[in-house]
Design an enzyme around this catalytic site. Structure first.
Site, mmCIF file in Angstrom:
data_model
loop_
_atom_site.group_PDB
_atom_site.id
_atom_site.type_symbol
_atom_site.label_atom_id
_atom_site.label_comp_id
_atom_site.label_asym_id
_atom_site.label_seq_id
_atom_site.Cartn_x
_atom_site.Cartn_y
_atom_site.Cartn_z
ATOM 1 N N LYS A 1 -25.850 -7.980 -36.622
ATOM 2 C CA LYS A 1 -24.914 -8.807 -35.849
ATOM 3 C C LYS A 1 -25.227 -10.259 -36.179
ATOM 4 C CE LYS A 1 -22.858 -9.378 -31.312
ATOM 5 N NZ LYS A 1 -22.765 -10.819 -31.309
ATOM 6 N N CYS B 1 -60.026 -39.490 -31.227
ATOM 7 C CA CYS B 1 -59.810 -38.089 -31.576
ATOM 8 C C CYS B 1 -60.528 -37.183 -30.571
ATOM 9 C CB CYS B 1 -60.349 -37.828 -32.981
ATOM 10 S SG CYS B 1 -60.387 -36.076 -33.408
HETATM 11 S S1 IVH Z 1 -17.209 -6.284 -35.169
HETATM 12 C C1 IVH Z 1 -13.683 -5.201 -32.547
HETATM 13 N N1 IVH Z 1 -19.390 -6.725 -36.584
HETATM 14 O O1 IVH Z 1 -19.887 -10.500 -32.503
HETATM 15 C C2 IVH Z 1 -15.058 -5.561 -32.955
HETATM 16 N N2 IVH Z 1 -18.758 -8.316 -34.932
HETATM 17 O O2 IVH Z 1 -19.168 -9.690 -29.673
HETATM 18 C C3 IVH Z 1 -15.081 -6.846 -33.642
HETATM 19 N N3 IVH Z 1 -20.253 -10.266 -34.817
HETATM 20 O O3 IVH Z 1 -17.636 -12.842 -32.131
HETATM 21 C C4 IVH Z 1 -16.412 -7.304 -33.987
HETATM 22 N N4 IVH Z 1 -21.615 -9.642 -36.415
HETATM 23 O O4 IVH Z 1 -17.918 -12.361 -34.609
HETATM 24 C C5 IVH Z 1 -18.588 -7.175 -35.599
HETATM 25 N N5 IVH Z 1 -21.274 -7.019 -37.924
HETATM 26 C C6 IVH Z 1 -20.457 -7.460 -36.954
HETATM 27 C C7 IVH Z 1 -20.686 -8.688 -36.293
HETATM 28 C C8 IVH Z 1 -19.819 -9.081 -35.273
HETATM 29 C C9 IVH Z 1 -21.340 -10.575 -35.526
HETATM 30 C C10 IVH Z 1 -19.677 -11.093 -33.730
HETATM 31 C C11 IVH Z 1 -18.202 -11.255 -33.813
HETATM 32 C C12 IVH Z 1 -17.754 -11.483 -32.407
HETATM 33 C C13 IVH Z 1 -18.883 -10.957 -31.608
HETATM 34 C C14 IVH Z 1 -18.383 -9.812 -30.784
#
Ligand code: IVH
Length: 682
Positions: free
Chosen positions: A104, A396
């Site tokens: 993420k 020091c």
């Molecule tokens: S999928 C419908 N995959 O997390 C699902 N989101 O809480 C759409 N994000 O602001 C999101 N890494 O930008 C997805 N590998 C990942 C992600 C990701 C970061 C962020 C996304 C969104 C937030 C959602």
């Protein structure tokens, strides 16, 4: 030509596998700029030349997302992951589910619209329904493809992903902001958001933003069977996809992935705040659908926060290896990112004043990866009695030597030098370090004892004052470990110049600078004898020369010593002219019981090297020093006079007797172009 340039762009920014040098890329790019200038009718918004940004906008237009940009359900605990998997299995009526798993990214969600394979519109997530149209800024983000191969699935495609900074790029950006007196960003995420929302895209163009794709935004999903196949296709189309993605089955598979990425988290080039699990089959995703604002088929499994609040018990001062005094907050123990933190750095007096931290305050502490935890800001002031006010000590705390703060420096320093046992211990630790002299078996504990017992005062003592008998007096030092210590000291006696220079621990001389010095001087004595004030004075012209020719320090043609600023030169000069240091260096290289330094050039033979060159006359495009650096960078030697052993004579304008000599001896004569060709740099 545009697609060729974009291909190289992708190889460089997305694949990390460039096939041409930066100089070649620049040449291609300049040629395209010229072509477009002379043929304005061929201009195009998706030309790589448009990645430099355009006229500032008065504001961002808003865009309505064709498909809302949703958020993700969160989990912190394994139980919540179990519950998620159970819900999914029950809704689908199956025993086991395959998930696509990925990091993420901790950046900024964006959507990229392509029509007929051309990037036409990019938007921020905004409130999920309406975002801001930041197309001109997104065009400047190098890893985002401006044009896709023609295919059915690129006719009308919306790609979603995250814009972010690599941590190292972000640090450099902040460093630049600091130097320019501009505001620094609190973290890479804020930096990315700030950079993407600049109305002047020419500024965004100068920021090294990155992009990773993690999905598509439309019913277009129907084209693929699984999420992973879809990512494979995005990969093929030239979008950056995380290397860490994978497939996992069942809760155990998910937990394994979670743990695996957690151990790698510090080593990833970008910040992540968790991992994401997505049901892999797209028809199953469809069946599962959405609850309120989040998909039922996906889950974000977060890592513990890297920021926490806690109380400052007191503020103390620590003495570093080079005598720098660092204020450190002693904290009420708190778990940050899975580790208990009891100390956090306040960097220096100015930083402490800026943040206005007092003992008794409640503060936010941050820990990112391996770095030392730091106090970010005060959350709530404490009682703040006058006696709690911090002031930098004048003496020091370890050796009582006077503390000075030099003009223009943020750091206060203990003037005790190696007289200060705190500095001595750390100087020794640095000296024996893996990337320095690499003396295994001599660690913090042993150094502490050696220094406290007065057995070792300087690095030179390691080579002249230790033997089995003296080591036997050390607590818990068995015969065998004493022998091991002596063996590894013995082993370290043969060392290359760069390591040795780095090991000396001159302020400002890190590994990279040490390598540049070693390459330039070749041997220690030349470095010690150099006219440092003159070198520092000439620095500005060196910098200008390199800038004019667009050469970076790594470029073999760069004027030597690029990458080393006048401050570092001054620091080197101060260090090597200090009589005490001079004495230690002399003892260290004493042929009777010191180390033996291997010559720098010999230490790094390059493939295909080993030829002897002689330079004569004036070359048109490089100075003699540059030519020498170039030749040596390929592992060859440059000699002063022509003999039968000479392989090539490089002759420029007004070459004299050496050229004649070459002809007499039948040595091959090269001009500048031949030289470049021969060395593979043309
Ligand atoms: S999928 C419908 N995959 O997390 C699902 N989101 O809480 C759409 N994000 O602001 C999101 N890494 O930008 C997805 N590998 C990942 C992600 C990701 C970061 C962020 C996304 C969104 C937030 C959602």
């Amino acid at each position: 030509m545009r697609s060729e340039i974009e291909r190289h762009n992708r190889l460089y920014h997305v694949k990390d596998a460039p096939q041409i040098t930066d100089a070649e890329y620049d040449r291609l790019f300049r040629e395209l700029v010229e072509l477009e200038k002379s043929h304005p009718e061929l201009a195009s918004a998706e030309s790589p030349t448009q990645r430099v940004g355009g006229e500032p906008l008065p504001e961002f237009p808003s865009v309505r997302h064709r498909v809302p940009m949703l958020s993700l359900g969160n989990a912190f605990e394994e139980d919540e992951v179990r519950a998620f998997d159970k819900r999914v299995r029950e809704a689908l009526g199956v025993d086991e589910v395959e998930y696509a798993v990925e990091p993420k990214f901790d950046g900024l969600a964006i959507s990229l619209g392509y029509r007929k394979g051309v990037f036409v519109q990019g938007a921020t997530r905004g409130d999920g329904t309406t975002g801001e149209d930041v197309t001109p800024n997104l065009r400047t983000v190098r890893p985002i493809p401006l044009r896709l191969p023609k295919a059915a699935d690129t006719e009308d495609l919306e790609v979603r992903g995250e814009v972010l900074y690599y941590t190292r790029d972000f640090e450099k950006l902040n460093e630049r902001q600091r130097r320019a007196g501009e505001k620094e960003f609190a973290n890479p995420r804020n930096g990315a958001a700030g950079s993407l929302r600049l109305l002047d895209s020419r500024i965004t163009a100068q920021r090294p933003l990155r992009f990773f794709a993690y999905g598509v935004g439309m019913a277009a999903k129907a084209r693929w069977k699984t999420h992973s196949e879809m990512l494979d296709r995005l990969d093929e189309l030239g979008f950056p996809i995380s290397k860490e993605r994978g497939i996992a089955r069942g809760v155990n598979g998910l937990m394994d992935f979670y743990k695996k990425i957690q151990t790698r988290r510090d080593q990833l080039p970008y910040a992540i705040d968790g991992v994401v699990y997505k049901v892999n089959r797209l028809d199953w995703q469809e069946r599962l659908g959405f609850v309120s604002r989040a998909p039922r088929f996906a889950l974000a499994h977060k890592y513990p926060a890297e920021e926490q609040t806690t109380e400052v018990l007191k503020i103390e001062v620590q003495v570093g290896r080079t005598g720098v005094l660092t204020p450190v907050a002693r904290l009420k123990p708190v778990e940050v990112g899975g580790v208990t933190v009891t100390n956090a750095t306040l960097h220096n007096e100015d930083d402490l004043r800026r943040k206005d931290v007092w003992a008794g305050d409640t503060v936010v502490v941050r820990r990112a990866g391996d770095v030392i935890p730091e106090v970010v800001r005060v959350q709530a002031p404490g009682a703040r009695r006058e006696e709690d006010r911090f002031s930098m000590p004048r003496a020091c705390p370890v050796c009582q030597s006077p503390v000075v703060r030099l003009e223009g420096e943020a750091a206060a320093r203990c003037t005790g030098g190696l007289y200060c046992s705190a500095q001595r211990k750390q100087a020794l630790q640095h000296f024996v370090g893996r990337r320095a002299m690499d003396i295994e078996g001599v660690g913090e504990k042993l150094i502490e004892q050696l220094v406290d017992r007065g057995m070792v005062e300087s690095p030179a003592d390691l080579y002249s004052r230790l033997d089995k008998e003296s080591l036997a007096g050390i607590e818990r030092m068995a015969d065998k470990s004493a022998q091991n210590v002596l063996d590894s000291i013995q082993h370290s006696r043969e060392v290359d110049l760069a390591r040795f220079v780095f090991a000396l621990g001159m302020p400002g001389v890190g590994e990279e600078v040490a390598k540049i010095l070693a390459r330039h001087f070749g041997e220690l004595q030349a470095l010690l004898d150099a006219d440092w004030p003159a070198l520092a004075a000439g620095k500005e012209s060196i910098r200008k020369e390199n800038a004019k020719r667009k050469r970076k320090a790594e470029d073999p043609l760069a004027v030597p010593l690029e990458g080393i600023g006048p401050e570092i030169m001054e620091s080197i000069e101060k260090f090597i002219h200090e009589p005490h240091n001079r004495k230690i260096i002399a003892r260290l290289v004493d042929p009777a019981h010191g180390v033996r330094i291997k010559r720098a050039a010999a230490a790094r033979p390059a493939a295909g090297g080993g030829k002897t060159f002689v330079l004569t006359g004036t070359l048109a495009n490089m100075s003699r020093d540059q030519a020498r650096a170039l030749i040596e960078s390929k592992g060859h030697k440059v000699a002063g006079s022509v003999s039968k052993k000479t392989d090539y004579v490089v002759a420029g304008a007004e070459a004299g007797s050496k050229l004649e000599q070459a002809r007499t001896l039948g040595v091959e004569v090269l001009d500048e172009d031949d030289l470049r060709r021969l060395l593979g740099t043309d």
